[in-house]
Write a protein that holds these residues in place. Structure first.
Motif, short mmCIF file in Angstrom:
data_model
loop_
_atom_site.label_atom_id
_atom_site.label_comp_id
_atom_site.label_asym_id
_atom_site.label_seq_id
_atom_site.Cartn_x
_atom_site.Cartn_y
_atom_site.Cartn_z
N MET A 120 2.60 10.30 -8.49
CA MET A 120 1.25 9.99 -8.97
C MET A 120 0.32 9.91 -7.76
N ILE A 121 -0.86 10.44 -7.90
CA ILE A 121 -1.78 10.51 -6.77
C ILE A 121 -2.16 9.13 -6.25
N HIS A 122 -2.35 8.20 -7.14
CA HIS A 122 -2.74 6.87 -6.72
C HIS A 122 -1.70 6.26 -5.80
N GLN A 123 -0.45 6.33 -6.19
CA GLN A 123 0.63 5.70 -5.43
C GLN A 123 0.80 6.37 -4.08
N LYS A 124 0.72 7.68 -4.01
CA LYS A 124 0.85 8.38 -2.74
C LYS A 124 -0.26 7.97 -1.78
N LEU A 125 -1.46 7.91 -2.28
CA LEU A 125 -2.59 7.54 -1.45
C LEU A 125 -2.49 6.10 -1.00
N ILE A 126 -2.10 5.24 -1.90
CA ILE A 126 -1.95 3.82 -1.55
C ILE A 126 -0.87 3.66 -0.49
N ASP A 127 0.26 4.35 -0.66
CA ASP A 127 1.34 4.26 0.32
C ASP A 127 0.88 4.76 1.68
N SER A 128 0.13 5.85 1.69
CA SER A 128 -0.35 6.41 2.95
C SER A 128 -1.31 5.45 3.65
N LEU A 129 -2.29 4.95 2.91
CA LEU A 129 -3.25 4.03 3.51
C LEU A 129 -2.58 2.72 3.94
N SER A 130 -1.67 2.25 3.13
CA SER A 130 -0.95 1.03 3.46
C SER A 130 -0.12 1.22 4.72
N GLY A 131 0.53 2.39 4.83
CA GLY A 131 1.31 2.69 6.02
C GLY A 131 0.45 2.73 7.27
N GLN A 132 -0.72 3.34 7.16
CA GLN A 132 -1.63 3.39 8.30
C GLN A 132 -2.09 1.98 8.69
N PHE A 133 -2.37 1.17 7.71
CA PHE A 133 -2.78 -0.21 7.97
C PHE A 133 -1.64 -0.99 8.64
N ASN A 134 -0.42 -0.76 8.17
CA ASN A 134 0.74 -1.44 8.75
C ASN A 134 0.94 -1.02 10.20
N GLN A 135 0.73 0.26 10.51
CA GLN A 135 0.83 0.73 11.88
C GLN A 135 -0.23 0.08 12.76
N LEU A 136 -1.40 -0.08 12.22
CA LEU A 136 -2.47 -0.74 12.96
C LEU A 136 -2.09 -2.17 13.30
N LEU A 137 -1.54 -2.86 12.31
CA LEU A 137 -1.14 -4.25 12.53
C LEU A 137 0.11 -4.38 13.40
N ALA A 138 0.96 -3.36 13.40
CA ALA A 138 2.20 -3.42 14.18
C ALA A 138 1.90 -3.53 15.67
N GLY A 139 0.79 -3.00 16.07
CA GLY A 139 0.40 -3.09 17.48
C GLY A 139 -0.15 -4.46 17.85
N ARG A 140 -0.32 -5.32 16.88
CA ARG A 140 -0.88 -6.66 17.10
C ARG A 140 0.04 -7.72 16.51
N PRO A 141 1.18 -7.99 17.14
CA PRO A 141 2.11 -8.97 16.59
C PRO A 141 1.59 -10.41 16.66
N ASP A 142 0.52 -10.62 17.40
CA ASP A 142 -0.02 -11.97 17.56
C ASP A 142 -0.88 -12.42 16.39
N ILE A 143 -1.17 -11.55 15.43
CA ILE A 143 -2.00 -11.92 14.29
C ILE A 143 -1.15 -12.74 13.31
N PRO A 144 -1.58 -13.97 13.04
CA PRO A 144 -0.80 -14.79 12.11
C PRO A 144 -0.96 -14.29 10.67
N GLY A 145 0.10 -14.42 9.89
CA GLY A 145 0.04 -14.06 8.48
C GLY A 145 -0.02 -12.57 8.23
N GLN A 146 0.59 -11.78 9.09
CA GLN A 146 0.54 -10.32 8.94
C GLN A 146 1.12 -9.85 7.62
N GLN A 147 2.24 -10.42 7.24
CA GLN A 147 2.91 -9.99 6.00
C GLN A 147 2.00 -10.25 4.79
#
Length: 91
Positions: A1-28
């Motif tokens: 489904m297009i929605h899920q693919k796009l959500i997964d892609s954007l979510s993955g990009q956001f997760n990569q962005l946050l992965a570079g900043r382990p000092d941010i509290p409440g990342q999960q």
């Protein structure tokens, strides 16, 4: 489904962005909230899949071709009538 693919892609990009900043509290929690926000946003949009779009485009092209054929037929049928209407009448 297009929605899920796009959500997964954007979510993955956001997760990569946050992965570079382990000092941010409440990342999960932040990641989960972002995923929920994306799902809610895309659920409200009226999106179609690429396959649905392509199918409708094909229907439109066939319809356009048929319309052009009918217009040509109509012109061919009207041409003799227009020629007799334009001919001078004897009288």
């Amino acid at each position: 489904m297009i929605h899920q693919k796009l959500i997964d892609s954007l979510s993955g990009q956001f997760n990569q962005l946050l992965a570079g900043r382990p000092d941010i509290p409440g990342q999960q929690e932040l990641q989960e909230q972002m995923r929920s926000l994306l799902q809610g946003t895309f659920a409200r949009l009226d999106l179609v899949t690429r396959e649905e779009f392509d199918a409708q485009q094909a229907v439109l092209m066939r319809t356009r071709e048929r319309l052009e054929q009918l217009e040509q037929r109509l012109q061919a049928l009207e041409a003799p009538a227009a020629a007799t209407d334009d001919a001078p009448t004897e009288g």
